[in-house]
Design a protein around this motif. Structure first.
Motif: not given
Length: 346
Positions: A211-212, A217-219, A241-242, A334-336
């Motif tokens: 989702a992030v 980034y529109g990935a 949800g994507m 966040d690590d990833v």
């Protein structure tokens, strides 16, 4: 070191897991280097055959399906007879199995080389004492058998080999086009499966990561794995949800490698696909928990990054049924994301 020029026939009895068979390819390459004119064959289980297909260091791949067609004593005897008829001169046994050593013994292969164990040493003509494996990568463990027996003292700087065809690349290009993925899209492959659940990063983390990446980034997010991983991938997509692309079960290993090679970045648990992607130059992030990066991490590969966290457990840990899995949970989203940013420049 003696160079051998005759048409020697060499057999390699390989191991059972995708990643380990891939880690054996440097040892296969060393055998080919020592015996450039030999006929070299390799025995693998059906699921690992693709790992070695198109490998120029092998002349033949022989399938040994101990859980299927070769399960019965009768079929094992037929397999032994097959090997006997092929008249191999020498066999390297990468597997520590008693049964496989017995197969080579009954096939009357004159030289049988493998690691010493109390149960099978008398079945081998050269039983090699195992080195200290606590700090030895699995690829070096297989290389050691060959180098030690052959008294090879030259340089060994081989990386794992995995070969894909132009046809595999074209199939993947067509599949991506069908799924609406363009050449200029920022594309991320997530490989959430693994051969045991303790090695899996939580599905909730994969869903939030997806989702992030889409939001910021529109990935385009592609979920990969075997057909058995499809339900897991569907769960991740539903949780996110994507609109994620689920390709589980839609590619073979060669096509999976071509896909990983083509996209911008891959995030994977410690699994066969992680090492396959690494071997073809994919930008790949491996998430490690109970397994050791030193022993089974990417081998001599600069394009791979690994993430793990020390949670006070002994590593490697093979405790089946661990309900805590805090080693995997300790690696945060966040690590990833931080490593993705470093790799891709996003």
């Amino acid at each position: 070191m003696t160079r051998h020029k005759g048409k020697l026939k060499i057999l390699i009895f390989n191991v059972n897991w995708l990643g380990d068979v891939l880690f054996s390819t440097p040892a296969i390459k060393l055998i080919r280097k020592i015996y450039p004119h030999a006929f070299i064959a390799c025995i693998v289980p059906p699921r690992c055959k693709e790992i070695l297909e198109e490998n120029p260091n092998l002349d033949e791949i022989i399938v040994f399906d101990e859980r299927g067609i070769h399960r019965s004593i009768w079929e094992k005897l037929k397999f032994i007879k097959l090997l006997y008829r092929k008249k191999f001169n020498k066999a390297f046994l990468f597997h520590r199995s008693f049964t496989r050593a017995l197969v080579l013994y009954l096939a009357r292969i004159p030289e049988r080389i493998g690691y010493y164990t109390k149960k099978r040493f008398y079945l081998l003509t050269s039983a090699i004492k195992s080195p200290d494996t606590s700090k030895m990568h699995r690829a070096d463990y297989y290389l050691y058998i060959v180098a030690e027996h052959e008294k090879y003292t030259g340089e060994i700087n081989f990386k794992p080999d995995f070969f894909i065809s132009q046809n595999d690349k074209e199939i993947v290009a067509a599949l991506l086009k069908e799924e609406g993925v363009g050449d200029n899209d920022f594309t991320v492959v997530l490989n959430p499966g693994g051969n045991w659940t303790q090695k899996r990063w939580p599905k909730e983390n994969f869903s939030v990561l997806s989702a992030v990446l889409i939001r910021d980034y529109g990935a385009k997010i592609i979920l990969t794995g075997a057909a058995k991983d499809k339900d897991l991938a569907d769960e991740i997509a539903n949780l996110s949800g994507m609109p994620l692309i689920n390709l589980c079960g839609k590619t073979n290993l060669k096509q999976l490698a071509a896909l990983m090679q083509k996209v911008d970045v891959v995030v994977s648990n410690d699994s066969g696909p992680l090492h396959i992607g690494s071997s073809v130059g994919a930008k790949i992030i491996g998430i490690f928990g109970p397994t050791s990066i030193l022993l089974t991490g990417p081998y001599k590969i600069d394009n791979s990054k690994t993430i793990s966290r020390d949670v006070g457990c002994a590593i490697p840990c093979y405790k089946q049924g661990c309900s805590d899995i805090r080693c995997m949970k300790a690696v945060t989203i966040d690590d990833v994301l931080d490593v993705i940013k470093k790799i891709t420049g996003k």
